[in-house]
Design an enzyme around this catalytic site. Structure first.
Site, PDB file in Angstrom:
ATOM      1  N   ARG A 122     -92.911 -36.291  -0.122  1.00  0.00           N
ATOM      2  CA  ARG A 122     -92.731 -37.092   1.168  1.00  0.00           C
ATOM      3  C   ARG A 122     -93.519 -38.366   1.191  1.00  0.00           C
ATOM      4  O   ARG A 122     -92.972 -39.209   1.273  1.00  0.00           O
ATOM      5  CB  ARG A 122     -93.250 -36.057   2.288  1.00  0.00           C
ATOM      6  N   ASP A 245     -84.893 -24.206  -6.495  1.00  0.00           N
ATOM      7  CA  ASP A 245     -83.881 -25.483  -6.520  1.00  0.00           C
ATOM      8  C   ASP A 245     -84.364 -26.655  -7.100  1.00  0.00           C
ATOM      9  O   ASP A 245     -83.638 -27.152  -8.080  1.00  0.00           O
ATOM     10  CB  ASP A 245     -83.622 -25.695  -4.895  1.00  0.00           C
ATOM     11  N   GLU A 361     -78.999 -31.237   2.422  1.00  0.00           N
ATOM     12  CA  GLU A 361     -78.440 -30.984   1.210  1.00  0.00           C
ATOM     13  C   GLU A 361     -77.070 -31.104   1.281  1.00  0.00           C
ATOM     14  O   GLU A 361     -76.232 -31.568   0.161  1.00  0.00           O
ATOM     15  CB  GLU A 361     -78.867 -29.591   0.680  1.00  0.00           C
ATOM     16  N   THR A 444     -85.971 -35.682  -4.848  1.00  0.00           N
ATOM     17  CA  THR A 444     -85.555 -34.638  -3.858  1.00  0.00           C
ATOM     18  C   THR A 444     -85.739 -34.990  -2.490  1.00  0.00           C
ATOM     19  O   THR A 444     -85.164 -34.188  -1.626  1.00  0.00           O
ATOM     20  CB  THR A 444     -86.137 -33.193  -4.248  1.00  0.00           C
TER      21      THR A 444
HETATM   22  C1  DMJ Z   1     -86.750 -31.427   1.594  1.00  0.00           C
HETATM   23  O1  DMJ Z   1     -88.221 -31.540   1.762  1.00  0.00           O
HETATM   24  C2  DMJ Z   1     -86.508 -31.620   0.036  1.00  0.00           C
HETATM   25  O2  DMJ Z   1     -85.202 -32.054  -0.130  1.00  0.00           O
HETATM   26  C3  DMJ Z   1     -86.926 -30.232  -0.646  1.00  0.00           C
HETATM   27  O3  DMJ Z   1     -86.409 -30.497  -1.832  1.00  0.00           O
HETATM   28  C4  DMJ Z   1     -85.997 -29.124  -0.109  1.00  0.00           C
HETATM   29  N1  DMJ Z   1     -86.356 -29.167   1.291  1.00  0.00           N
HETATM   30  C5  DMJ Z   1     -86.310 -30.274   2.096  1.00  0.00           C
HETATM   31  C6  DMJ Z   1     -84.948 -30.404   2.957  1.00  0.00           C
HETATM   32  O4  DMJ Z   1     -84.157 -29.361   3.047  1.00  0.00           O
END
Ligand code: DMJ
Length: 455
Positions: A122, A245, A361, A444
């Site tokens: 983040r 994931d 996602e 991500t």
């Molecule tokens: C986010 O912080 C990122 O995408 C992470 O990889 C997975 N969880 C959240 C969103 O769902």
């Protein structure tokens, strides 16, 4: 003191009034706006709620209208996570105020144990993309300071990072980590090395992810938890959901961003094993469940909002055929309840975890498929999903999560990734040409990074 508090309240109330007027007006006019402007106005609605009630705090709780900090002091989580969305949406006035506050007030010199993975994706990711998009040196300086304070996390006997590190003292804690939290540091730490010229961040993050890969089973799978001191697996379930994931996501994306062939090898081997053992071809379509990492024996048939990143990654890495089939499953999971639950059992179609926490996602995957195949059907899927979020989760001051997708009962939270990711991908669906996937790799947390060092 009383006068100051009362003045602050007056300011907040005026801001709220302004938010209400602005957002009500934008809602009334929403149907007249072009699609991208509609998404932008939804972003503004959420952003201005955060600004009115939780400015300089990590997150906004939209039902109680209170700020929330993750730790004892704020790290400006929503402001940093959402800043590059402001830039991409061309909201320059908001961006300018936010830039000033981040650059003049954000400090990492705090005696707090923080979660390395969350702070990396983040904040470090947000600061790096902000630097690349905005050009202010201050963002890179903050990123470097943060990277230096996180580095002690890697000082374990195996080189895999601890879950927590203290930002001031460098003391680490919680040795039981997982592939996602270990591997999903690579893009951010690697980019920090490329931009500062100091290889240490790249090397530490690469060693961490390689140590996970090295411990894969004979059939090529990783488990759910691993001890970074002994190197032993704890929970040996293998899947593509939470705690694993984005380990896979970063194996492929690190290859794309850095062109380092070691990542390509690790990705090729890993995705082959995942498609062979974890993928589940059922009469009802393609899913990815849970298997034992050593034997490949199926131990679960759960799938959910987090797993829905996979169609996007499959399409991005060239497997559009499998991506399309999995996207179909993901979309059906969303539409069955009008909004996706956190997790279902795909054999029985029973909900096993009923909430929706504004996750990106599924919409993100629709965007990748639309961007890569050009097929309008994926844009329509993304639009339909985002529309249902707007209907079920928008409230007077911002957006809230759901306790249960069946009842649509509201929960008092708005995670920063809603502004960093969900709204960004919804916007990019309407402005697909804004991003060139040959130049940009999304982290991500949907922070766009460009390999400027390769240009
Ligand atoms: C986010 O912080 C990122 O995408 C992470 O990889 C997975 N969880 C959240 C969103 O769902």
């Amino acid at each position: 003191m009383y006068a100051r508090t009362s003045l602050m309240r007056t300011c907040i109330l005026s801001a709220v009034l302004l938010v209400t007027v602005v957002t009500t007006t934008t809602t009334v006019r929403a149907q007249e706006l072009p699609p991208e402007a509609r998404v932008r106005s939804e972003f503004l609605h959420a952003w201005l709620g955060y600004k009115a009630f939780a400015w300089r705090h990590d997150e906004f709780m939209p039902l109680s209208r209170e700020p929330k900090d993750w730790y004892s002091e704020s790290l400006f989580m929503t402001a940093v996570d959402g800043f590059d969305t402001l830039l991409l949406m061309g909201l320059s006035q908001e961006a300018s105020t936010t830039r000033d506050v981040i650059l003049s007030e954000l400090s990492f010199d705090k005696d707090m144990d923080v979660q390395v993975f969350e702070i990396t994706i983040r904040l470090l990711g947000g600061l790096l993309s902000s630097y690349q998009l905005d050009g202010s040196q201050g963002f890179l300086d903050l990123a470097k300071e943060l990277g230096d304070r996180l580095l002690p996390a890697f000082d374990s006997p195996t080189g895999m990072p601890y879950v927590y590190v203290n930002l001031k003292t460098g003391v680490t804690s919680r040795p039981v980590n997982n592939p996602a939290e270990i591997g999903t540091l690579m893009l951010e730490f690697g980019t920090l090395s490329k931009l500062t010229g100091d290889p240490v961040y790249y090397e530490k993050a690469k060693r961490g992810i390689q140590e996970v890969y090295r411990r894969r089973s004979e059939i090529g799978l990783v488990g759910t938890t691993i001890d970074v001191e002994s190197g032993a697996w704890g929970n040996t379930r293998s899947h593509i959901g939470g705690r694993i994931d984005s380990y896979y996501e970063y194996l492929y994306k690190a290859w794309r961003l850095f062109g380092d062939p070691d990542f390509k090898t690790m990705w090729d081997t890993s995705i082959a094993a995942v498609n062979r053992y974890v993928a589940d071809e059922t009469p009802d379509g393609l899913w990815y469940g849970q298997v034992d990492m050593a034997s490949g024996e199926r131990v679960g048939t759960r799938f959910g909002a987090l797993e829905a990143f996979m169609p996007g990654l499959l399409a991005y890495s060239g497997d559009t055929e499998r991506a399309a089939r999995l996207m179909d499953s993901c979309y059906r999971m969303w539409m069955k309840w009008g909004i996706e639950p956190e997790q279902i059992d795909y054999n029985t179609w029973q909900i096993t975890s009923p909430g929706y926490v504004l996750r990106p996602e599924n919409i993100e995957s629709a965007w990748y498929l639309f961007k890569i195949t050009g097929d309008e059907k994926y844009r329509e899927m993304g639009r339909a999903m985002f529309d249902s979020v707007r209907v079920a989760c928008r409230d007077f001051f911002a957006y809230h999560t759901l306790a249960d997708v069946r009842t649509k009962e509201a929960r008092d939270s708005m995670p920063s990734f809603f502004l960093a990711e969900t709204l960004k991908y919804a916007y990019l669906l309407e402005k697909p040409d804004l991003i060139d996937l040959d130049q940009v790799v999304f982290t991500t947390e949907a922070h766009p990074l460009r390999a400027t060092w390769r240009e």
